[in-house]
Design a protein around this motif. Structure first.
Motif, PDB file in Angstrom:
ATOM      1  N   ALA A  40       1.162  -1.256   0.359  1.00 39.47           N
ATOM      2  CA  ALA A  40       0.385  -0.190   0.150  1.00 39.47           C
ATOM      3  C   ALA A  40       1.120   1.417   0.041  1.00 39.47           C
ATOM      4  CB  ALA A  40      -0.945  -0.021   1.145  1.00 39.47           C
ATOM      5  N   LEU A  41       0.156   2.200  -0.613  1.00 43.08           N
ATOM      6  CA  LEU A  41       0.826   3.832  -0.521  1.00 43.08           C
ATOM      7  C   LEU A  41       0.653   4.879   1.063  1.00 43.08           C
ATOM      8  CD1 LEU A  41      -0.326   4.906  -4.510  1.00 43.08           C
ATOM      9  CD2 LEU A  41       2.132   4.332  -3.426  1.00 43.08           C
ATOM     10  N   LEU A  42       1.027   5.311   0.490  1.00 42.79           N
ATOM     11  CA  LEU A  42       0.992   6.010   2.798  1.00 42.79           C
ATOM     12  C   LEU A  42      -0.539   6.368   3.651  1.00 42.79           C
ATOM     13  CD1 LEU A  42       2.412   6.883   5.269  1.00 42.79           C
ATOM     14  CD2 LEU A  42       3.227   8.689   3.942  1.00 42.79           C
ATOM     15  N   ALA A  43      -0.807   6.817   2.648  1.00 39.96           N
ATOM     16  CA  ALA A  43      -2.437   7.042   2.715  1.00 39.96           C
ATOM     17  C   ALA A  43      -3.251   6.109   2.818  1.00 39.96           C
ATOM     18  CB  ALA A  43      -2.797   8.059   1.688  1.00 39.96           C
ATOM     19  N   GLU A  44      -2.846   4.877   2.388  1.00 36.45           N
ATOM     20  CA  GLU A  44      -3.422   3.862   2.904  1.00 36.45           C
ATOM     21  C   GLU A  44      -3.307   2.995   3.663  1.00 36.45           C
ATOM     22  OE1 GLU A  44      -5.721  -0.349  -0.006  1.00 36.45           O
ATOM     23  OE2 GLU A  44      -3.690   0.289  -0.389  1.00 36.45           O
ATOM     24  N   THR A  45      -1.876   2.718   3.932  1.00 40.22           N
ATOM     25  CA  THR A  45      -0.652   2.017   4.914  1.00 40.22           C
ATOM     26  C   THR A  45      -2.166   2.983   6.452  1.00 40.22           C
ATOM     27  OG1 THR A  45       0.905   1.718   4.203  1.00 40.22           O
ATOM     28  CG2 THR A  45       0.889   2.535   6.392  1.00 40.22           C
ATOM     29  N   LYS A  46      -1.209   4.692   6.329  1.00 38.56           N
ATOM     30  CA  LYS A  46      -2.298   4.821   7.561  1.00 38.56           C
ATOM     31  C   LYS A  46      -3.505   4.079   7.973  1.00 38.56           C
ATOM     32  CE  LYS A  46      -1.183   9.445   7.310  1.00 38.56           C
ATOM     33  NZ  LYS A  46      -0.841  10.469   7.091  1.00 38.56           N
ATOM     34  N   ARG A  47      -4.538   4.510   6.120  1.00 41.14           N
ATOM     35  CA  ARG A  47      -5.681   3.997   6.724  1.00 41.14           C
ATOM     36  C   ARG A  47      -6.133   2.939   7.242  1.00 41.14           C
ATOM     37  NH1 ARG A  47      -8.838   1.427   3.684  1.00 41.14           N
ATOM     38  NH2 ARG A  47      -8.139   1.574   1.986  1.00 41.14           N
ATOM     39  N   LEU A  48      -5.250   1.947   6.942  1.00 41.61           N
ATOM     40  CA  LEU A  48      -5.484   0.098   7.379  1.00 41.61           C
ATOM     41  C   LEU A  48      -4.616  -0.046   8.338  1.00 41.61           C
ATOM     42  CD1 LEU A  48      -4.786  -1.308   4.055  1.00 41.61           C
ATOM     43  CD2 LEU A  48      -6.970  -1.513   4.789  1.00 41.61           C
ATOM     44  N   LEU A  49      -4.126   1.220   9.019  1.00 41.60           N
ATOM     45  CA  LEU A  49      -3.062   0.671   9.944  1.00 41.60           C
ATOM     46  C   LEU A  49      -3.890   1.314  11.797  1.00 41.60           C
ATOM     47  CD1 LEU A  49       0.185   1.335   9.848  1.00 41.60           C
ATOM     48  CD2 LEU A  49      -0.046  -0.736  10.096  1.00 41.60           C
ATOM     49  N   ALA A  50      -4.298   0.234  12.565  1.00 44.92           N
ATOM     50  CA  ALA A  50      -5.631   0.671  13.811  1.00 44.92           C
ATOM     51  C   ALA A  50      -4.679   1.558  14.920  1.00 44.92           C
ATOM     52  CB  ALA A  50      -5.429  -0.352  14.211  1.00 44.92           C
ATOM     53  N   ASP A  51      -3.462   1.435  14.599  1.00 43.63           N
ATOM     54  CA  ASP A  51      -2.581   1.663  15.926  1.00 43.63           C
ATOM     55  C   ASP A  51      -1.826   3.073  15.143  1.00 43.63           C
ATOM     56  OD1 ASP A  51      -0.250   2.235  17.517  1.00 43.63           O
ATOM     57  OD2 ASP A  51       0.187   0.342  18.044  1.00 43.63           O
TER      58      ASP A  51
END
Length: 154
Positions: free
Chosen positions: A122-133
């Motif tokens: 994932a790109l950063l924006a999606e990474t941030k969206r997927l990570l709960a922490d």
């Protein structure tokens, strides 16, 4: 005597240091963009980065690379300096995890935990969206910033 004792007394409670683990923050540069590899945890199915206990006789970063191979089926160049540290509480036990950047050079089609986890680039924006922490998101952002600045300076 009691007065002497109370002068040196502090309300701050010093606890036992949390056990430490290490993890990898797998990334690659694709079409001049930074992408991150996430995996699902076995117990909750939440998106995380590969992590685990530090193997006996191994450095923390080598152990992190081992976790990435077992959990995500990737290998590459692991950094010897942690990009960040976060806390995780699992079943009431608090653990501190140091994350080491792993530039992925190879991705296996079959790997040890492939039947227990999903993996996703994932790109950063999606990474941030997927990570709960949120602390994991902050560490990913810090690595993204570092890699982006490095590429601009080249």
């Amino acid at each position: 005597m009691l007065l002497e004792f109370l002068r040196g007394w502090s309300s701050k409670v010093e606890g036992v240091p949390a056990p430490r683990q290490s993890g990898a923050l797998p990334y690659a540069i694709v079409d001049n963009r930074v992408v991150f590899l996430l995996v699902t945890s076995r117990r909750t199915g939440r998106w995380i980065f590969p992590k685990g206990s530090i193997s006996s006789g191994m450095t923390a970063w080598d152990s992190a690379a081992k976790e990435a191979l077992e959990e995500a089926g990737v290998s590459g160049q692991i950094g010897a300096n942690a990009i960040g540290t976060y806390e995780n509480t699992d079943r009431g036990v608090r653990t501190e995890i140091d994350l080491y950047p792993l530039r992925v050079e190879a991705q296996l089609q079959t790997w040890q935990e492939m039947d227990q986890r999903l993996r996703h680039w994932a790109l950063l924006a999606e990474t941030k969206r997927l990570l709960a922490d949120r602390s994991l998101s902050s560490i990913a952002e810090a690595l993204h910033r570092q890699l982006t600045v490095r590429r601009l300076m080249q």
